[in-house]
Design a protein around this motif. Structure first.
Motif, short mmCIF file in Angstrom:
data_model
loop_
_atom_site.label_atom_id
_atom_site.label_comp_id
_atom_site.label_asym_id
_atom_site.label_seq_id
_atom_site.Cartn_x
_atom_site.Cartn_y
_atom_site.Cartn_z
N PRO A 282 53.71 29.56 92.25
CA PRO A 282 53.48 30.34 90.98
C PRO A 282 54.71 30.26 89.88
O PRO A 282 55.88 30.45 90.40
CB PRO A 282 53.30 31.68 91.87
N ILE A 283 54.14 30.61 88.59
CA ILE A 283 55.21 30.45 87.61
C ILE A 283 55.15 31.73 86.95
O ILE A 283 54.09 32.57 87.03
CB ILE A 283 54.87 29.43 86.74
N HIS A 284 56.57 32.28 86.79
CA HIS A 284 56.62 33.83 86.03
C HIS A 284 56.10 33.63 84.40
O HIS A 284 56.43 32.65 83.92
CB HIS A 284 58.17 34.20 86.11
N GLU A 285 55.49 34.67 84.03
CA GLU A 285 54.97 34.73 82.89
C GLU A 285 55.98 34.54 81.84
O GLU A 285 56.09 34.04 80.59
CB GLU A 285 54.19 35.69 82.58
N ARG A 286 57.24 35.10 82.08
CA ARG A 286 58.37 35.19 81.14
C ARG A 286 58.93 33.64 80.99
O ARG A 286 59.34 33.22 79.94
CB ARG A 286 59.54 36.16 81.38
N ASP A 287 58.81 32.77 81.94
CA ASP A 287 59.17 31.75 81.78
C ASP A 287 58.17 30.84 81.14
O ASP A 287 58.81 29.78 80.22
CB ASP A 287 59.17 30.87 83.33
N LEU A 288 57.00 31.18 81.37
CA LEU A 288 55.87 30.49 80.22
C LEU A 288 56.27 30.88 78.90
O LEU A 288 56.31 29.98 77.85
CB LEU A 288 54.64 30.69 80.61
N ALA A 289 56.74 32.06 78.78
CA ALA A 289 56.86 32.50 77.18
C ALA A 289 58.32 31.64 76.74
O ALA A 289 58.18 31.13 75.49
CB ALA A 289 57.12 33.83 76.93
N GLU A 290 59.30 31.74 77.61
CA GLU A 290 60.55 31.00 77.07
C GLU A 290 60.20 29.36 77.06
O GLU A 290 60.79 28.90 75.98
CB GLU A 290 61.66 31.24 78.15
N ALA A 291 59.25 28.95 77.66
CA ALA A 291 59.02 27.52 77.58
C ALA A 291 58.12 27.33 76.42
O ALA A 291 58.61 26.48 75.64
CB ALA A 291 57.97 27.22 78.62
N ALA A 292 57.17 28.19 75.83
CA ALA A 292 56.74 28.02 74.56
C ALA A 292 57.58 28.35 73.50
O ALA A 292 57.70 27.54 72.35
CB ALA A 292 55.62 29.19 74.53
N LEU A 293 58.38 29.25 73.51
CA LEU A 293 59.54 29.47 72.36
C LEU A 293 60.32 28.11 72.23
O LEU A 293 60.63 27.69 71.10
CB LEU A 293 60.39 30.63 72.82
N ALA A 294 60.76 27.33 73.45
CA ALA A 294 61.19 26.20 73.38
C ALA A 294 60.38 25.29 72.45
O ALA A 294 61.26 24.21 71.64
CB ALA A 294 61.85 25.71 74.45
N VAL A 295 59.44 25.04 72.77
CA VAL A 295 58.70 23.76 72.18
C VAL A 295 58.39 24.19 70.80
O VAL A 295 58.28 23.56 69.73
CB VAL A 295 57.33 23.42 73.30
N LEU A 296 58.19 25.62 70.41
CA LEU A 296 57.85 26.02 68.98
C LEU A 296 59.01 25.72 68.25
O LEU A 296 58.84 25.60 67.00
CB LEU A 296 57.30 27.35 69.07
N PHE B 238 59.29 33.76 92.75
CA PHE B 238 57.97 34.69 92.96
C PHE B 238 58.68 36.09 93.70
O PHE B 238 58.27 37.22 93.27
CB PHE B 238 57.04 34.08 94.05
N ALA B 239 59.70 36.02 94.48
CA ALA B 239 60.30 37.27 94.95
C ALA B 239 60.87 38.00 93.68
O ALA B 239 60.87 39.11 93.83
CB ALA B 239 61.60 36.47 95.70
N ALA B 240 61.51 37.49 92.68
CA ALA B 240 61.78 38.15 91.46
C ALA B 240 60.73 38.75 90.87
O ALA B 240 60.81 39.96 90.59
CB ALA B 240 62.70 37.28 90.58
N TRP B 241 59.53 38.07 90.69
CA TRP B 241 58.52 38.60 90.00
C TRP B 241 57.86 40.00 91.02
O TRP B 241 57.47 41.10 90.44
CB TRP B 241 57.06 37.59 89.70
#
Length: 279
Positions: free
Chosen positions: A162-176, A266-269
């Protein structure tokens, strides 16, 4: 540069809006229901229903890049309008389900695959983010945990990473914001493969309460979710869990490649969202 973020009421979209704004990037928050958005001060909210082409022109006016959710219904019209508006780059929130052997037959993959195919035929540069399971999927257990202190699982030993939603947002920021990262596809995961039962255990530890795992039949689980999950989707999820029962999920390192730091666990989430699993 101005980025349109579709689905800005979602966990990934709303986090991305904040990240873009905080970094000094022009951003426009979009939703089918813009009145319900709460973007940072100075960020405009606009209507954009990805299944309603009449909302596209105003939302895309003056936009350079788009963060796009995978809604297939209006994708051809959306891409035509994006090209006409001069959009140079689209980042799609897709799914790793498209990597399966037959995405057309997979109800989880189908819409994502259709949008990916449409983007492949468009002259607009596209970047594909293909996450696996979201850590936030655990919210589906919160009601049962609060009511009964237990979670019913048809496949307790099925694995995801499982991936944290903030990691997805940060990945999107990087590619944008990083041209060197654009135009590719990225399979994104969390840092560790976990069984569903292990995730429940981490939620129990974070919330400070015992949570029992009840193994239930496929039929019983389908019955319990029937009011809000279609039969086709339920069967698709059961097939996925059966296929990953006892088999560790892939961990790609793609998240770290884009964000430049370790993926959140996931423990952090669970620690961040523990209140949702308490009485």
């Amino acid at each position: 540069m101005l980025t349109l973020v579709t689905g800005s009421r979602g966990r990934v979209g709303s986090a991305l809006v904040r990240l873009l704004h905080r970094g000094g990037h022009g951003v426009r928050a979009a939703s089918r229901t813009p009145a319900r958005l709460t973007p940072p001060a100075g960020v405009p909210a606009v209507a954009c229903d990805l299944a309603d082409p009449t909302t596209f022109a105003a939302a895309l006016d003056g936009v350079d890049s788009v963060f796009l959710y995978a809604e297939a219904a209006g994708i051809d019209a959306f891409l035509a309008q994006a090209e006409a508006a001069g959009v140079a780059h689209i980042v799609l929130l897709s799914s790793s389900a498209v990597l399966g052997p037959d995405p057309h037959a997979d109800p989880v993959a189908r819409s994502h695959h259709a949008v990916e195919q449409a983007l492949a035929g468009s002259p607009v540069t596209s970047t594909l983010l293909r996450p696996g399971a979201f850590a936030a999927n655990a919210y589906q257990w919160a009601g049962a945990v609060r009511a009964h202190g237990a979670v019913g699982l048809p496949y307790p030993h099925s694995h995801t990473s499982p991936i944290h939603e903030r990691d997805l947002a940060e990945a999107a920021l990087a590619v944008l914001t990083e041209p060197r990262l654009q135009g590719s596809a990225y399979h994104l995961t969390g840092p560790r493969s976990l069984t569903a039962a292990e995730q429940v255990g981490l939620l129990a530890a974070a919330s400070g309460r015992p949570i029992k795992v009840d193994a239930v039949s496929r039929t019983a689980w389908k019955s319990s979710v029937a009011p809000y999950v279609s039969d086709e989707l339920a069967e698709g999820l059961l097939a996925l869990w059966a296929a990953t029962d006892g088999s560790p999920a892939e961990v790609t390192g793609g998240t770290e490649k884009l964000t430049g730091r370790p993926a959140r666990t996931f423990a952090a989430w669970a620690a961040e969202h523990a209140a949702a699993f308490r009485d």
